[in-house]
Motif scaffolding. Structure first.
Motif, PDB file in Angstrom:
ATOM      1  N   LEU A 250       0.822  -1.205   0.000  1.00 37.57           N
ATOM      2  CA  LEU A 250       0.000   0.000   0.000  1.00 37.57           C
ATOM      3  C   LEU A 250       0.863   1.266   0.000  1.00 37.57           C
ATOM      4  CD1 LEU A 250      -2.765  -1.036   2.537  1.00 37.57           C
ATOM      5  CD2 LEU A 250      -2.994  -0.789   0.075  1.00 37.57           C
ATOM      6  N   PHE A 269       3.846  -3.932  -9.663  1.00 41.25           N
ATOM      7  CA  PHE A 269       2.439  -3.674  -9.971  1.00 41.25           C
ATOM      8  C   PHE A 269       2.290  -2.752 -11.176  1.00 41.25           C
ATOM      9  CE2 PHE A 269      -1.723  -1.664  -8.377  1.00 41.25           C
ATOM     10  CZ  PHE A 269      -2.476  -2.616  -9.032  1.00 41.25           C
ATOM     11  N   MET A 272       2.584  -4.404 -14.529  1.00 42.61           N
ATOM     12  CA  MET A 272       1.777  -5.578 -14.781  1.00 42.61           C
ATOM     13  C   MET A 272       0.809  -5.399 -15.931  1.00 42.61           C
ATOM     14  SD  MET A 272      -0.692  -7.429 -12.443  1.00 42.61           S
ATOM     15  CE  MET A 272      -1.437  -5.880 -12.803  1.00 42.61           C
TER      16      MET A 272
ATOM     17  N   PHE C 144      -3.621  -8.938  -1.438  1.00 45.06           N
ATOM     18  CA  PHE C 144      -3.225  -7.961  -2.451  1.00 45.06           C
ATOM     19  C   PHE C 144      -2.548  -8.624  -3.641  1.00 45.06           C
ATOM     20  CE2 PHE C 144       0.573  -8.440   0.043  1.00 45.06           C
ATOM     21  CZ  PHE C 144       1.623  -8.199  -0.830  1.00 45.06           C
ATOM     22  N   TRP C 145      -1.781  -9.672  -3.353  1.00 44.14           N
ATOM     23  CA  TRP C 145      -1.093 -10.364  -4.432  1.00 44.14           C
ATOM     24  C   TRP C 145      -2.090 -11.114  -5.315  1.00 44.14           C
ATOM     25  CZ3 TRP C 145       0.079 -15.690  -5.444  1.00 44.14           C
ATOM     26  CH2 TRP C 145       1.020 -15.859  -6.469  1.00 44.14           C
ATOM     27  N   ILE C 148      -3.672  -8.694  -7.638  1.00 41.55           N
ATOM     28  CA  ILE C 148      -2.812  -8.375  -8.777  1.00 41.55           C
ATOM     29  C   ILE C 148      -2.872  -9.486  -9.815  1.00 41.55           C
ATOM     30  CG2 ILE C 148      -0.421  -8.004  -9.482  1.00 41.55           C
ATOM     31  CD1 ILE C 148       0.109  -6.801  -6.754  1.00 41.55           C
ATOM     32  N   ILE C 151      -6.119  -9.450 -11.781  1.00 45.19           N
ATOM     33  CA  ILE C 151      -6.095  -8.447 -12.860  1.00 45.19           C
ATOM     34  C   ILE C 151      -5.268  -8.981 -14.020  1.00 45.19           C
ATOM     35  CG2 ILE C 151      -5.276  -6.156 -13.504  1.00 45.19           C
ATOM     36  CD1 ILE C 151      -5.957  -5.164 -10.781  1.00 45.19           C
ATOM     37  N   VAL C 262      -9.699  -1.485   2.089  1.00 40.40           N
ATOM     38  CA  VAL C 262      -8.581  -0.561   1.861  1.00 40.40           C
ATOM     39  C   VAL C 262      -7.628  -1.141   0.823  1.00 40.40           C
ATOM     40  CG1 VAL C 262      -6.529   0.381   2.954  1.00 40.40           C
ATOM     41  CG2 VAL C 262      -8.708   0.474   4.146  1.00 40.40           C
ATOM     42  N   VAL C 263      -7.287  -2.414   0.988  1.00 37.07           N
ATOM     43  CA  VAL C 263      -6.328  -3.054   0.092  1.00 37.07           C
ATOM     44  C   VAL C 263      -6.933  -3.253  -1.293  1.00 37.07           C
ATOM     45  CG1 VAL C 263      -4.895  -5.092  -0.230  1.00 37.07           C
ATOM     46  CG2 VAL C 263      -5.308  -4.214   2.065  1.00 37.07           C
ATOM     47  N   THR C 266      -7.411  -0.173  -3.314  1.00 39.06           N
ATOM     48  CA  THR C 266      -6.170   0.369  -3.865  1.00 39.06           C
ATOM     49  C   THR C 266      -5.770  -0.378  -5.134  1.00 39.06           C
ATOM     50  OG1 THR C 266      -5.498   0.924  -1.629  1.00 39.06           O
ATOM     51  CG2 THR C 266      -3.783   0.925  -3.306  1.00 39.06           C
ATOM     52  N   ILE C 267      -5.901  -1.718  -5.099  1.00 38.27           N
ATOM     53  CA  ILE C 267      -5.487  -2.495  -6.269  1.00 38.27           C
ATOM     54  C   ILE C 267      -6.396  -2.206  -7.460  1.00 38.27           C
ATOM     55  CG2 ILE C 267      -5.165  -4.827  -7.176  1.00 38.27           C
ATOM     56  CD1 ILE C 267      -4.889  -5.711  -4.221  1.00 38.27           C
TER      57      ILE C 267
END
Lengths: 311, 332, 325
Positions: A250, A269, A272, C144-145, C148, C151, C262-263, C266-267
């Motif tokens: 974050l 990120f 990506m 979070f990973w 990613i 996506i 929150v996480v 953000t992603i």
């Protein structure tokens, strides 16, 4: 606790004979290795720790020595030889041209260091507070446990974010935040088992012998609280590593100068969306293996150390 | 309710039933070569210690044996039809309709999160296409029949709001709801007070006589069946060791095990007399030794007991599985 | 029932007061609260003006009352970055976060309960072992990973779903949400799935352990002896017993969902209050952080209250009058 029935409804008698010659530790070890998945997880965890410790002697490049990094090598896909031709970037390179294998091993060092050190400090602090509260009893105990409950009713990530908002970035700040998030779990665990242990006959016997309260708490009750504490410690350390990686991702965790696995993933990120998956993918796999192996070990420790579940 | 003519013969005839559990530790012969019959309006008491296979016998009849258990041989003829040949769907149609069961612990048998009316109505509607109102009325009548005061109020209650005895009456009312031909009662009074036990025994017996329902009453308590059953089957280690009419078996027990059981009942020992006890414990049903399973605890073993005894019929209507049946009168 | 709710409400007010006190004290422990509430770039005159405006020159207890008054009237200071009042900034982003948390809750239930039920009913099958192994993995995967990678796979490689942002909204029954449009679901699916990951594992484990415990209960065997169909036994007798702990835990976890958003936000560049929090932390926009904290604390208190009431409605054995917090 244990069911005092010699036979089950079918009249079978539970086979419970065990070699009496085993020491408790030997029995624990053999119980643990009965489960091959848990055994494999422990070996994997050991290997990861060894790799992290030995990283400087194993990897082809010190990823943070600018002299060894060539910006022309940036974002190379896995398997490309380095521009000097000295070695191959088996997992590719990141945006700054660092070899990912090297960066991951170094990142593992930082992730494990932050996770384990915060875990140890939190365990010491939480256990001390939990024991002290149980020892003190009365109002103090109620107050401490209220604080513990209150903190645990808030998500760890929220507490950590708020602390970082106040404290700022840095390894020490992250460790403080992780300790603050975790101590309450240890305090509750210790207090829970201390209460159970405190009611047992051996404690009454120790009291009858006229031993001091402090001696009873630290020499008699604490050792018996250790098994649940160890289980909580493994799970909490995995949590701490994951949480640190999340905070770093974050952008509010570790700085770029202390690149843990989370920082590496975060760096990848931005590349990506252009299909350069490896910069985030491989550090993520390393993080995943670490957390899964710790969780599997913890999960199995819970089964082995819990006398109620032992078969 | 349909009134199909009962075929001649007993309501239920179990022949050579064997139910085994294939566990990791070995094969548990929970029920082995068990045969008995029970007719309309008749009460059969199956008596045995825990682990003797009497409950498994009941579950076998209903087809409720779960893995790793399996009925390995024998026939369960219900009104002439072998239940072992029926599909799971056909069995489901019989369960709760033609054959009902009452369980041991009334605290556990009713679903804690469903109201009594829900649990009764679903039993009616599982077997008959009737409306909710009609099913509710049938449920109310059934509660009334088993002596529950103010049934309308009880219908709206959750199980935890009723006492143990009341819950067992509800369970009995559910069993009688579809006017079954056979009810299997698995120690239904064990968990209750003695006074409530007596009331429930009385209600159950009365209902069976009135409706012509055949009743199998499974218990470890000889005193209970003595007061209730027309005939008794004594089970030991998965086998029936003795059968006969209640009076005959109790007054003139042939098998040493039955004698031991009777000797351990206070009323039969006389005031101030010593209660006898059967030495030892029920053997593990895994790898039963060859020969008579009771041999090691028997007071009168003979050499022949090394071979498993067959069933003999020393008197009309009496069957015993023993090499050395005792004909002398029981000591007063 | 009413008495219970009133008493619970009183307790909630008590907790809210305690929390406000903690936040207030926290602000004072960290340093002079003026530096939390005022833009670091402001000059001495501005600082003095703010001190007077916020009453920071008055005694502590009076300051606390002022702080409370500010919290109640929605005046928690202006955002340094946006220049507007902090509270509305949070509130206008709240629906997007709630929507995301709600969608992930639905996914956790829809995916977790059937899988857990299956694993509990047929524990020996290969599929069940795979489900349980997957749930351990779900606990270990860093959210979070996974986001990613989602996506990467679904947006970049396969191109099935949009990678970032929130879809078009529609208004239905007075609520505006992107969940009312098909396109909106295309946008929310990946982030909601990402946020649901941990909860799916949790629901699977809860359902599985509840199922394998319940199927050995007498009431299930009795239901079978009554000749009920398998679907009724599983769907009514079993499920209703299992749902009580699952609903309770999920309800309590809803607060966690909001925090963990929150996480995910953000992603996936989801325009919710979590993303605002992170950018506020990065830019040290403290009034927004304080406002976020107060809003979430209030939300947690409401959620706990709702779950308590829901729990007592679901489980007839819980008598409201006797329950102590």
């Amino acid at each position: 606790m244990s069911v005092a029935e010699p036979t089950d409804p079918l009249g079978r008698v539970e086979p419970k004979a065990r070699a009496a010659a085993e020491t408790p530790f030997q029995r624990f070890v053999s119980d643990y290795f009965d489960n091959w998945i848990a055994a494999a997880a422990l070996i994997l965890l050991g290997a990861l720790i060894a790799l992290a410790l030995a990283a400087p002697w194993l990897v082809p490049q010190n990823p943070y020595d600018l002299a060894q990094i060539d910006i022309l090598d940036s974002r190379l896909p896995p398997g490309t030889p380095s521009s000097t031709g000295a070695f191959t970037h088996w997992l590719g390179t990141d945006g700054a041209g660092r070899d990912l294998v090297s960066a991951i091993f170094y990142g593992l060092r930082i992730s494990l260091f932050v996770g384990v050190s915060s875990g140890i400090i939190a365990m010491a602090l939480g256990a001390a507070v939990g024991l002290a509260a149980t020892y003190a009893g009365g109002r103090i105990e109620t107050l401490v446990m209220r604080i513990v409950d209150l903190q645990l009713s808030f998500p760890a990530i929220l507490v950590a974010l708020m602390l970082i908002a106040v404290l700022g970035k840095g390894v020490d700040k992250i460790v403080i935040a992780l300790v603050t998030v975790q101590w309450a779990y240890y305090a509750r665990t210790v207090r829970g088992s201390a209460l159970v242990e405190g009611r047992k006959d051996y404690v009454a016997a120790a009291r009858c012998l006229g031993l001091s309260n402090a001696r009873i708490v630290f020499r008699h009750i604490l050792p018996n609280c250790l098994p649940p504490l160890i289980v909580v410690a493994t799970v909490q350390t995995a949590h701490a590593i994951s949480l640190e990686a999340t905070l770093s991702f974050l952008g509010v965790g570790l700085p770029q100068t202390e690149p843990s696995l989370g920082v590496l993933i975060s760096n990848g990120f931005e590349y990506m969306l252009s299909g350069k998956y490896w910069i985030s993918f491989f550090p993520g796999i390393a993080l995943l293996l670490t957390i899964v192996s710790i969780n599997l070990v913890g999960d199995h420790l819970r089964d082995v150390l819990n006398p109620r579940l032992s078969r | 309710m349909t009134t199909d003519a009962l075929p001649a013969g007993p309501t239920l005839a179990v022949e050579g039933l064997a139910t085994h559990f294939f566990t990791k530790a070995g094969v548990v012969k929970a029920v082995d070569d068990v045969s008995f019959t029970v007719s309309s309006g008749e009460v059969l008491g199956i008596v045995g210690e825990s682990g003797s296979g009497k409950s498994i016998t009941g579950f076998s009849i209903l087809g409720l044996i779960d893995q790793p258990g399996r009925i390995v041989s024998g026939a369960i003829r219900f009104k002439g039809r072998d239940l072992r040949g029926l599909s799971e769907n056909e069995m489901q149609g019989l369960r709760g309709d033609r054959i009902a069961m009452i369980f041991q612990d009334p605290m556990m048998t009713l679903n804690p999160v469903l109201r009594i009316d829900t649990q009764m109505i679903e039993t009616v509607q599982a077997h008959r296409s009737v409306g909710r109102a009609e099913a509710l009325e049938l449920s109310r009548q059934a509660l009334d029949q088993v002596g529950i005061p103010a049934p309308e109020r009880r219908l709206k209650a959750y199980p935890h709001e009723l006492s143990g005895g009341m819950r067992q009456r509800v369970a009995i009312a559910i069993a009688f709801l579809n006017k079954p031909d056979l009810i299997i009662a698995d120690e239904p009074t064990t968990a209750l007070d003695v006074t409530i036990q007596a009331q429930i025994l009385f209600e159950a017996q009365k209902l069976c006589r009135a409706t012509g329902t055949a009743l199998i009453w499974i218990t470890h308590d000889l005193a209970v069946v003595a007061a209730l059953a027309d005939r008794i089957a004594v089970m030991y280690a998965g086998r029936i060791v003795e059968t006969g009419t209640t009076d005959d078996v109790i007054d003139r027990p042939l098998h040493p095990y039955t004698r031991g059981l009777i000797g351990s009942v206070p009323s039969h020992a006389g005031r101030g007399g010593r209660l006898t006890q059967i030495p030892g414990m029920t053997p593990s049903l895994i790898d039963l030794p060859a020969g008579c399973a009771f041999r090691d605890r028997c007071t009168v073993p003979i050499e022949a007991c090394g071979v498993a005894p067959g069933v003999t019929s020393p008197r009309a209507g009496r069957h015993v599985r023993c090499h050395n049946p005792q004909f002398a009168d029981v000591a007063p | 029932m009413t008495a219970f709710i009133i008493r619970r409400l009183m307790q909630s007010v008590g907790v809210a007061l305690a929390m406000s006190l903690i936040v207030f004290i926290g602000m004072h422990i960290v340093g002079d609260p003026i530096y939390i509430l005022v833009d670091p770039q402001s000059d001495q005159a501005e600082i003095d003006a703010t001190i007077r405006r916020l009453g920071l020159d008055r005694p502590l207890w009076e300051q606390y009352l002022l702080f409370l008054k500010g919290a109640v009237t929605g005046n928690l200071g202006n955002s340094f970055v946006h220049g507007t009042s902090a509270l509305p900034l949070i509130l206008e982003r709240m629906p997007a976060t709630l929507e995301l948390a709600f969608a992930s809750l639905i996914l956790a239930i829809v995916i977790g309960i059937p899988l857990g039920l299956y694993a509990g009913l047929y524990p020996e099958t290969v599929a069940s072992r795979a489900i349980m192994a997957g749930s351990i993995l779900g606990f270990s995967l860093p959210t979070f990973w996974v986001g990613i990678m989602m996506i990467m796979v679904f947006a970049v490689m396969l191109g099935w779903l949009p990678s970032t942002g929130r879809g078009p909204t529609a208004t239905y029954l007075g609520m505006t949400s992107s969940l009312f449009t098909v396109e909106g679901w295309r946008y929310v699916l990946l982030p909601a799935l990402n946020l649901a990951l941990l909860k799916v594992s949790l629901v699977i484990r809860l359902t599985k352990s509840g199922t394998s415990e319940a199927i050995h209960q007498d009431y299930i065997k009795f239901a079978r002896a009554k000749g009920l169909s398998r679907s009724r036994i599983v769907g009514v007798h079993l499920l209703k017993n299992i749902l009580i702990p699952v609903v309770t835990v999920l309800g309590l976890e809803f607060g966690n969902q909001i925090a963990f958003a929150v996480v995910t936000e953000t992603i996936f560049a989801w325009p919710g209050m979590g993303r605002l929090l992170i950018s506020s932390i990065q830019s040290l926009d403290r009034p927004v952080i304080v406002a976020y904290l107060i809003i979430t604390v209030l939300m947690f208190i409401v959620i706990n209250l709702v779950v308590d009431i829901l729990y007592s409605l679901l489980d007839p054995r819980v008598r409201l009058g006797e329950k102590s917090a």
